[in-house]
Design a protein around this motif. Sequence first.
Motif, PDB file in Angstrom:
ATOM      1  N   GLN A 684      63.952   1.007  38.450  1.00  0.00           N
ATOM      2  CA  GLN A 684      64.072   0.086  39.448  1.00  0.00           C
ATOM      3  C   GLN A 684      64.068  -1.356  39.077  1.00  0.00           C
ATOM      4  OE1 GLN A 684      60.670   1.263  42.151  1.00  0.00           O
ATOM      5  NE2 GLN A 684      62.056   0.700  43.904  1.00  0.00           N
ATOM      6  N   GLY A 685      63.496  -1.485  37.985  1.00  0.00           N
ATOM      7  CA  GLY A 685      63.530  -2.754  37.352  1.00  0.00           C
ATOM      8  C   GLY A 685      64.725  -3.200  36.914  1.00  0.00           C
ATOM      9  N   ILE A 686      65.520  -2.124  36.311  1.00  0.00           N
ATOM     10  CA  ILE A 686      66.988  -2.448  35.837  1.00  0.00           C
ATOM     11  C   ILE A 686      67.879  -3.093  37.268  1.00  0.00           C
ATOM     12  CG2 ILE A 686      69.046  -1.491  35.020  1.00  0.00           C
ATOM     13  CD1 ILE A 686      67.227   0.136  32.975  1.00  0.00           C
ATOM     14  N   GLY A 687      67.436  -1.937  38.264  1.00  0.00           N
ATOM     15  CA  GLY A 687      68.255  -2.377  39.756  1.00  0.00           C
ATOM     16  C   GLY A 687      67.918  -3.778  39.818  1.00  0.00           C
ATOM     17  N   ASN A 688      66.699  -4.144  39.767  1.00  0.00           N
ATOM     18  CA  ASN A 688      66.444  -5.538  40.527  1.00  0.00           C
ATOM     19  C   ASN A 688      66.899  -6.651  39.315  1.00  0.00           C
ATOM     20  OD1 ASN A 688      63.229  -4.355  41.358  1.00  0.00           O
ATOM     21  ND2 ASN A 688      64.934  -4.514  42.417  1.00  0.00           N
ATOM     22  N   ALA A 689      67.336  -6.371  38.253  1.00  0.00           N
ATOM     23  CA  ALA A 689      67.514  -7.296  37.127  1.00  0.00           C
ATOM     24  C   ALA A 689      68.860  -7.388  37.122  1.00  0.00           C
ATOM     25  CB  ALA A 689      66.977  -6.874  35.880  1.00  0.00           C
ATOM     26  N   PHE A 690      69.892  -6.455  37.304  1.00  0.00           N
ATOM     27  CA  PHE A 690      71.400  -6.581  37.070  1.00  0.00           C
ATOM     28  C   PHE A 690      72.019  -6.150  38.273  1.00  0.00           C
ATOM     29  CE2 PHE A 690      75.340  -5.547  34.943  1.00  0.00           C
ATOM     30  CZ  PHE A 690      75.406  -6.852  34.315  1.00  0.00           C
ATOM     31  N   PHE A 691      71.689  -5.343  39.448  1.00  0.00           N
ATOM     32  CA  PHE A 691      72.505  -4.437  40.154  1.00  0.00           C
ATOM     33  C   PHE A 691      72.225  -5.283  41.711  1.00  0.00           C
ATOM     34  CE2 PHE A 691      72.393  -1.878  36.798  1.00  0.00           C
ATOM     35  CZ  PHE A 691      73.646  -1.088  36.638  1.00  0.00           C
ATOM     36  N   GLU A 692      71.026  -5.261  41.919  1.00  0.00           N
ATOM     37  CA  GLU A 692      70.649  -5.402  43.551  1.00  0.00           C
ATOM     38  C   GLU A 692      70.347  -7.005  43.723  1.00  0.00           C
ATOM     39  OE1 GLU A 692      67.553  -2.693  44.355  1.00  0.00           O
ATOM     40  OE2 GLU A 692      67.798  -1.762  42.714  1.00  0.00           O
ATOM     41  N   LYS A 693      70.845  -7.476  44.840  1.00  0.00           N
ATOM     42  CA  LYS A 693      70.876  -8.806  45.210  1.00  0.00           C
ATOM     43  C   LYS A 693      71.078  -8.717  46.753  1.00  0.00           C
ATOM     44  CE  LYS A 693      71.754 -13.682  44.560  1.00  0.00           C
ATOM     45  NZ  LYS A 693      72.688 -14.490  44.072  1.00  0.00           N
ATOM     46  N   ILE A 694      70.056  -9.144  47.621  1.00  0.00           N
ATOM     47  CA  ILE A 694      70.349  -9.401  48.922  1.00  0.00           C
ATOM     48  C   ILE A 694      71.061 -10.695  49.327  1.00  0.00           C
ATOM     49  CG2 ILE A 694      69.413  -9.502  51.266  1.00  0.00           C
ATOM     50  CD1 ILE A 694      67.264  -7.644  50.352  1.00  0.00           C
ATOM     51  N   VAL A 695      72.175 -10.727  50.070  1.00  0.00           N
ATOM     52  CA  VAL A 695      72.791 -11.847  50.382  1.00  0.00           C
ATOM     53  C   VAL A 695      72.814 -12.162  51.508  1.00  0.00           C
ATOM     54  CG1 VAL A 695      75.208 -13.064  49.928  1.00  0.00           C
ATOM     55  CG2 VAL A 695      74.324 -11.470  48.332  1.00  0.00           C
ATOM     56  N   PHE A 696      72.488 -13.500  51.992  1.00  0.00           N
ATOM     57  CA  PHE A 696      72.577 -13.921  53.420  1.00  0.00           C
ATOM     58  C   PHE A 696      73.369 -15.292  53.342  1.00  0.00           C
ATOM     59  CE2 PHE A 696      68.274 -11.925  52.871  1.00  0.00           C
ATOM     60  CZ  PHE A 696      68.044 -11.309  54.270  1.00  0.00           C
ATOM     61  N   ASP A 697      73.973 -15.384  54.528  1.00  0.00           N
ATOM     62  CA  ASP A 697      74.926 -16.595  54.668  1.00  0.00           C
ATOM     63  C   ASP A 697      74.047 -17.612  55.363  1.00  0.00           C
ATOM     64  OD1 ASP A 697      74.694 -15.968  57.502  1.00  0.00           O
ATOM     65  OD2 ASP A 697      76.795 -15.438  57.750  1.00  0.00           O
ATOM     66  N   SER A 698      74.752 -18.797  55.443  1.00  0.00           N
ATOM     67  CA  SER A 698      73.840 -19.973  56.021  1.00  0.00           C
ATOM     68  C   SER A 698      73.384 -19.713  57.539  1.00  0.00           C
ATOM     69  CB  SER A 698      74.697 -21.127  56.120  1.00  0.00           C
ATOM     70  OG  SER A 698      75.956 -20.908  56.760  1.00  0.00           O
ATOM     71  N   ASP A 699      73.974 -18.755  58.156  1.00  0.00           N
ATOM     72  CA  ASP A 699      73.339 -18.206  59.675  1.00  0.00           C
ATOM     73  C   ASP A 699      72.253 -17.378  59.305  1.00  0.00           C
ATOM     74  OD1 ASP A 699      75.103 -20.378  60.820  1.00  0.00           O
ATOM     75  OD2 ASP A 699      76.655 -18.684  60.514  1.00  0.00           O
ATOM     76  N   GLY A 700      71.811 -16.973  58.128  1.00  0.00           N
ATOM     77  CA  GLY A 700      70.979 -15.970  58.274  1.00  0.00           C
ATOM     78  C   GLY A 700      71.275 -14.531  58.431  1.00  0.00           C
TER      79      GLY A 700
END
Length: 786
Positions: A684-700
Amino acid sequence: MSGDTPVRPDGGWLGASVSRNEDPQLLTGRGLFVGDVDAPDMLHAAFLRSPYAHARIDTIDVSAAKSRDGVVAVYTAEDLGDLFRPMPMVVPPAPVPGLVFNERTHTPLAKDKVRYAGEPIALVVAQNRYIAEDALADIEVDWSTLPVAGDLEFAAGEDAPQVHDGLAGNVAAIARQTKGDYAAVAAGAHKIIRRRFTYEHGMAQPMETRGVAARFDRRTAHLTVWASTQAPTSLRAGLATVLGLGERDLRVIAPFVGGGFGVKVLMYYPEEVLVPWAARELNAAVKWIEDRAEHFLATTQERGQIHDAEIAVDAEGRILGLKDDFLHDNGAYNPYGLTVPINSQCSLFGPYDVPAFDSTFTAVYTNKPIASPFRGAGRQHGVFVIERLIDIAARELGIDRVEMRRRNLLAPEDFPVNHGVIFQDFTELTYDSGDYATVLDRAAERIGYARFVAEEQPTLRAEGKCVGIGIVNYVEGTGIGPYEGARVQVQANGRVAVATGAGTQGQGHYTSFAQLVAEQLGVSPRDVDLTTGDTDQFYWGAGTFASRGAVVAGNAIHAAARAVREKAIALAAAEFECDATDILLEDGVVRQRGSNRLMPLGELAHLANPMRGAVRPGTEPGLESTQYFGPEMGTTASGAHAMIVEVDPETMMINIRDYVVVHDCGTAINPLIVAGQIHGGVAQGIGNAFFEKIVFDSDGQLLNGSLADYLLPTSLDIPRMTLDHTVTLSTLNELGIKGVGEAGAIPVGPLFAQALEDALDLPARGVDVTEIPLSPNRLWELSQAP
């Protein structure tokens, strides 16, 4: 139960690597999950969610949805009556002196205004999920969109839109904690290292999403709820409060739970309140299972913080003080208080001697989903900051990074160490025990640090390969209160029944808890039957989170089993007319030492529940005991992770050549299960460090709300690991246990930053890695710096 019958090791069941009791049931498809719960005429729920991150609800017209065939009921906030109110706080804020705290919790359904995309505004109950989902499209909503406070820094500014009306700014909380006089030590420091660090949003993504089913019986006025929750006893108490029920009129069952990771602790999720409420309103059985698309919006998230930090050091690299001001993205509401940012703040100390400390965090409301604890629960952020500052300071001082860490470690004779700041358990942050130098040295030895830096890395670089090494430390506050309890009972068939209020989500409790009982009662772990997460079987408890199950519930089970052992010995001694010291409990029988007299444990249990005669005053019938354990404060686990990584300079894809974890969790009840916890945490740490990122635009708006766009690591991305353990016993519980559930995940971010920075020789370009998560694209951008 497993078909094999393990042989009791010479050292006893405590510390033995016993295969898991629960696996045969799960692997053969006989495990009950919430999705498996069924009832005649079961109704199904679906929720209409806001498509906007910030908007006024002008009108809602549900008439078309109500008229659709198969729809049983449609509810909006206007229909909820007394249920429509802000939900209670799950965890109140820690008593930090001078704390500013502005409480804003969600309502079951939004009314008048929504504050994040995905916030529920209507509930449809229908004969099946397909009809319920189709009916959502029948609901007509008129919206007036509002400006969005999505970006964390923007939301913290004076000109940001107001997430909550009537609140000056978007400040959820401000907390400053200090130790010593940082300004004074900084004034005399040889060097001060300053950097800005960012740690972005991620998600838990358990294999089983959230779900809840409920059945109401109007004849008995009794409500039964099945929930995929980490805190069944707490959920029962919470539901009883908001639904106006007596706790004895409500039963909560947490069956097998397919992963929790912290996000299934929140007790007042709208769905977990509304589905039982609807079941009572309709005198029916109702079920809702979160789909994966909903999970991206409806389940809490974590990780978004921005730190402006500095470290003051002397010429020999010794830490004089640490200062950190940071912003914490709270999301739209704060039902979980300040657990995450408090953990981040307290984790800044690491395993190091930090004489002076000054940290202020500002928790900020944004138009994003709620932030609540997710495996690590804020500790990652603090560990990232202190470990990165040490890396940069070591480089600027010309000191080896391992040596600089070693110079600053707390020594065994320093314990207990009171840092003088308030931790999430409301007590002063205190480390009970540890031997941090041994942990670090063993990790460096197992990864071959000295040899790699002096010999292997120069050779591989000469061949054109981009290889790097990283090694980081961490501590983890574990085993917090308030308490857990357990009941242990020897049954007439010789099997031992154990019940506890602590739920289980795959941690191996059915085995490790059985070993604690087996050790006391002289039976096999295969002869111990555990019931968890059923409030009718055990009434009191808090839940399974914060790496506390083995520490708190484990010690309660140990105490109850020991009390049963004492009763069994006393009863057998009376039956055999011998001294209690001559009684042995082994192999499922009670035996008189030095004679052939013995009795099966089940038969002794039968004698303990007589049908005639009198039970002597001061004694209790049955071989049974209920005990509770509440630690005075949390215990502190620790460890070091090390990694050798290779980066493809063309694609920036990575290959982890070696990964080492050295961990100290005190007494390991079952080393096999400990290893599994660490493996899962690292993944899970590897996912958080290199793979996983939630992306929001400027409108949320969430831009990557599917598993096609939100990248999870696969088994091919997770390396084989070398695990090692040191043991310093906790002084806070009889078994000497410390928690281990989050240890694998916590330090992976700074480890990746250090190792990848080293592999690409980024400092030679004047680049420090100060952000997580990374990605091949981001590595490429960093490597192109002039």
